[in-house]
Design an enzyme around this catalytic site. Structure first.
Site, PDB file in Angstrom:
ATOM      1  CE  LYS A  96     -13.494 -47.233   9.674  1.00  0.00           C
ATOM      2  NZ  LYS A  96     -12.673 -46.554   9.361  1.00  0.00           N
ATOM      3  CG  ASP A 136     -10.623 -44.664  12.186  1.00  0.00           C
ATOM      4  OD1 ASP A 136      -9.764 -45.207  11.895  1.00  0.00           O
ATOM      5  OD2 ASP A 136     -11.745 -44.885  11.414  1.00  0.00           O
TER       6      ASP A 136
HETATM    7  P1  NAP Z   1     -17.856 -45.115   4.959  1.00  0.00           P
HETATM    8  O1  NAP Z   1     -18.343 -45.068   6.223  1.00  0.00           O
HETATM    9  O2  NAP Z   1     -18.550 -46.134   3.819  1.00  0.00           O
HETATM   10  O3  NAP Z   1     -18.090 -43.613   4.059  1.00  0.00           O
HETATM   11  C1  NAP Z   1     -17.780 -43.437   2.639  1.00  0.00           C
HETATM   12  C2  NAP Z   1     -17.960 -42.005   2.359  1.00  0.00           C
HETATM   13  O4  NAP Z   1     -17.429 -41.777   1.064  1.00  0.00           O
HETATM   14  C3  NAP Z   1     -19.471 -41.490   2.384  1.00  0.00           C
HETATM   15  O5  NAP Z   1     -19.589 -40.334   2.600  1.00  0.00           O
HETATM   16  C4  NAP Z   1     -19.650 -41.961   0.934  1.00  0.00           C
HETATM   17  O6  NAP Z   1     -20.712 -41.087   0.391  1.00  0.00           O
HETATM   18  C5  NAP Z   1     -18.340 -41.375   0.054  1.00  0.00           C
HETATM   19  N1  NAP Z   1     -18.377 -42.020  -1.132  1.00  0.00           N
HETATM   20  C6  NAP Z   1     -18.102 -43.316  -1.357  1.00  0.00           C
HETATM   21  N2  NAP Z   1     -17.944 -43.582  -2.766  1.00  0.00           N
HETATM   22  C7  NAP Z   1     -17.901 -42.335  -3.277  1.00  0.00           C
HETATM   23  C8  NAP Z   1     -17.930 -41.856  -4.402  1.00  0.00           C
HETATM   24  N3  NAP Z   1     -17.700 -42.650  -5.580  1.00  0.00           N
HETATM   25  N4  NAP Z   1     -17.703 -40.676  -4.719  1.00  0.00           N
HETATM   26  C9  NAP Z   1     -18.225 -39.854  -3.698  1.00  0.00           C
HETATM   27  N5  NAP Z   1     -18.240 -40.136  -2.623  1.00  0.00           N
HETATM   28  C10 NAP Z   1     -18.173 -41.446  -2.416  1.00  0.00           C
HETATM   29  O7  NAP Z   1     -16.168 -45.386   4.536  1.00  0.00           O
HETATM   30  P2  NAP Z   1     -15.176 -45.046   5.794  1.00  0.00           P
HETATM   31  O8  NAP Z   1     -14.985 -45.965   6.630  1.00  0.00           O
HETATM   32  O9  NAP Z   1     -15.642 -43.664   6.058  1.00  0.00           O
HETATM   33  O10 NAP Z   1     -13.861 -44.804   4.657  1.00  0.00           O
HETATM   34  C11 NAP Z   1     -13.647 -43.938   3.945  1.00  0.00           C
HETATM   35  C12 NAP Z   1     -12.323 -43.799   3.360  1.00  0.00           C
HETATM   36  O11 NAP Z   1     -11.199 -43.574   4.221  1.00  0.00           O
HETATM   37  C13 NAP Z   1     -11.726 -45.320   2.652  1.00  0.00           C
HETATM   38  O12 NAP Z   1     -11.016 -45.087   1.814  1.00  0.00           O
HETATM   39  C14 NAP Z   1     -11.029 -45.843   3.725  1.00  0.00           C
HETATM   40  O13 NAP Z   1      -9.945 -46.840   3.574  1.00  0.00           O
HETATM   41  C15 NAP Z   1     -10.323 -44.643   4.543  1.00  0.00           C
HETATM   42  N6  NAP Z   1      -9.964 -44.854   5.936  1.00  0.00           N
HETATM   43  C16 NAP Z   1      -8.793 -44.892   6.126  1.00  0.00           C
HETATM   44  C17 NAP Z   1      -8.328 -44.911   7.458  1.00  0.00           C
HETATM   45  C18 NAP Z   1      -6.714 -44.861   7.675  1.00  0.00           C
HETATM   46  O14 NAP Z   1      -6.480 -45.120   8.855  1.00  0.00           O
HETATM   47  N7  NAP Z   1      -6.079 -44.537   6.614  1.00  0.00           N
HETATM   48  C19 NAP Z   1      -9.286 -45.108   8.216  1.00  0.00           C
HETATM   49  C20 NAP Z   1     -10.544 -45.060   8.150  1.00  0.00           C
HETATM   50  C21 NAP Z   1     -10.939 -44.930   6.987  1.00  0.00           C
HETATM   51  P3  NAP Z   1     -22.348 -41.174   0.506  1.00  0.00           P
HETATM   52  O15 NAP Z   1     -22.523 -40.768   1.981  1.00  0.00           O
HETATM   53  O16 NAP Z   1     -23.019 -40.442  -0.508  1.00  0.00           O
HETATM   54  O17 NAP Z   1     -22.513 -42.618   0.472  1.00  0.00           O
END
Ligand code: NAP
Length: 473
Positions: free
Chosen positions: A275, A311
């Site tokens: 993203k 979002d």
């Molecule tokens: P992203 O940009 O890759 O960010 C992921 C975040 O999660 C980062 O802060 C990362 O920490 C942290 N993280 C990843 N793995 C981790 C772990 N094992 N332990 C602790 N922290 C961890 O991803 P994103 O797009 O924000 O998505 C995050 C989640 O939200 C996903 O599950 C996605 O499916 C969900 N989401 C849902 C919707 C919806 O419409 N429902 C929309 C958007 C996102 P670091 O900074 O340390 O890497």
């Protein structure tokens, strides 16, 4: 031309299917004689099919039934006058021969991979030397493979058919004219596919003009319900659209952006983990994506790609639907990635007090600074609102022990952005303690409604996307 590939066991059913396919809009049909239990005695019968016909009889090494080229030579000679085209594999010596009154398609299949664009060009150029139409089909394993096919197509001349096989190759079958491909192969109807990624004649006929091609790029995307939701919305509103799933690595982002432009796709959703990284590849960013510092939706306007963030609307509408206000509330965001940024933008516009915790603290600090919040080190404090914006607890991801110190109680709103499963263990614990919970399912639906409107100008009913996602628990 749209070609229905017909694989029937008897002459009668092949002819019937051919007549039907033509009436449904197929411009040409391919009869796969290697599927027949007995070879027909009278090929003249096939003249009942009004559109041009291709005769194909594959050898055992190509997945067909015919053991000897001698048998095939006799057969192809008989096709003269009844079939306009015959299809012969490149590795058969028959491909070098001329057949009276029949045009020759010489075909090459690689069922395991796609080579480089230069190699594809070389393969097609060599096939063209001995054919009227060269046909090459490659199995598409990745976005990089898809890119090679599309780039090759931009440098090809003469008559050819170029196909990407498999789920990732499906778009090459729909956008065949953009690839300069003379023929695309379809199944006569759903369930009668002869190759992976093939779609049916009626669906392709609709999609071949004025289409709205969209999809999702991210990794992982195999669990995503977005294709079901958007395809249901296209169907319900009668829009000629299709939503694809593109598993994409970070080093393939430049390639997917070019693919979107060359194929004239309307746009895509962007999900974990691209993203923020995707922003550098776009031509323009709108106010929502600038506010969030993340893009989850791209719209292609005349080959200029604009980043949008739906979002934020996803968070806003999810809170609104349960009547939860955020103004002045002490709120904790877990995570500092794309979803966390959208959440911070939403909480900030609603004038909440923002705390952020993240595995990588510097990212939490950076995000907190942008939204007048505070980065914190522990979650064992009382918050009015807690939102998980990490993939912890998502299908295929371990929840770990991190959430165990969360304090849950009544008078609190707890949201998990994770859309699958609908109720994560994190939400289950919050709910047991009396908190109002919001599932990532709701956010996914609301952001999808917004993205769909961005691409098509129409907003489907919530119920259409909700049903396609799967019944509410
Ligand atoms: P992203 O940009 O890759 O960010 C992921 C975040 O999660 C980062 O802060 C990362 O920490 C942290 N993280 C990843 N793995 C981790 C772990 N094992 N332990 C602790 N922290 C961890 O991803 P994103 O797009 O924000 O998505 C995050 C989640 O939200 C996903 O599950 C996605 O499916 C969900 N989401 C849902 C919707 C919806 O419409 N429902 C929309 C958007 C996102 P670091 O900074 O340390 O890497």
């Amino acid at each position: 031309m749209i070609c229905a590939a017909i694989s029937e066991q008897s002459t009668e059913s092949a002819i019937d299917t051919g007549i039907n396919s033509a009436s449904m809009g197929a411009d040409i049909v391919e009869i796969r004689f290697d599927s027949m239990i007995e070879m027909p005695q009278d090929l003249d019968l096939f003249k009942k099919i009004s559109v041009p016909k291709i005769a194909t009889l594959r050898t055992t090494s190509q997945g067909g039934k015919c053991k000897f080229d001698e048998e095939r030579l006799d057969f192809f000679k008989k096709c003269s006058g009844c079939f306009e085209y015959i299809d012969i594999e490149d590795d058969s010596k028959l491909s070098e021969m001329q057949f009276k009154d029949c045009k020759k398609i010489v075909s090459f299949h690689d069922f395991s991979k796609t080579p480089s664009a230069n190699e594809i060009k070389e393969i097609i150029n060599n096939l063209q030397k001995k054919s009227d139409i060269a046909k090459a089909a490659f199995y598409v394993r990745s976005i990089s493979d898809l890119y090679e096919i599309i780039i090759a197509s931009q440098h090809l001349e003469g008559r050819y058919i170029l196909i990407g096989m498999g789920e990732l190759g499906e778009i090459t079958r729909i956008c065949y004219d953009r690839l300069g491909s003379e023929i695309t192969y379809v199944s006569p109807c759903i369930g009668k596919e002869t190759a992976p990624g093939q779609i049916d004649v009626q669906s392709l006929k609709k999609l071949s003009k004025d289409n709205c091609l969209t999809g999702i790029i991210g990794n992982p995307v195999n669990h995503s319900r977005s294709p079901d939701m958007h395809n249901a919305a296209f169907r319900s509103l009668g829009i000629n659209g299709r939503y694809f799933r593109f598993k994409c690595e970070e080093d393939e982002l430049g390639k997917i952006v070019e693919i979107i432009k060359i194929l004239g796709m309307r746009g895509v959703n962007v999900t974990i983990p691209h993203k923020q990284t995707i922003m550098a590849y776009l031509d323009e960013l709108d106010e929502t994506s600038k506010a969030a510092g993340a893009v989850n939706c791209i719209i292609n306007d005349g080959n200029s790609l604009k980043g949008v963030n739906t979002d934020i609307a996803g968070f806003r509408e999810s809170f609104k639907a349960v009547g939860a206000s955020v103004c002045g509330k002490n709120s904790l965001i877990i995570g500092a990635g794309g979803a966390a940024r959208a959440c911070a933008a939403f909480l900030s516009e609603g004038r909440a007090e923002i705390k952020i915790i993240n595995r990588t603290k510097e990212k939490a600090e950076r995000l907190a600074k942008e939204f007048n919040g505070t980065a914190v080190d522990s979650i064992d404090t009382d918050f009015d609102i807690i939102v998980n914006c990490t993939p912890m607890g998502m299908e295929g991801f371990d929840e770990g022990t991190f959430f165990q110190n969360c304090i849950f109680h009544k008078e609190q709103t707890v949201m998990d952005a994770v859309p699958v499963p609908e109720i994560t263990k994190f939400l289950e614990r919050a709910e047991k303690c009396g908190a109002d919970v919001i599932s990532g399912r709701e956010m996914l639906i609301y952001q999808a409604l917004d993205a769909f409107k961005t691409w098509t100008g129409c907003k489907p009913d919530y119920s259409i996307m909700s049903k396609a996602y799967g019944e509410k628990r």
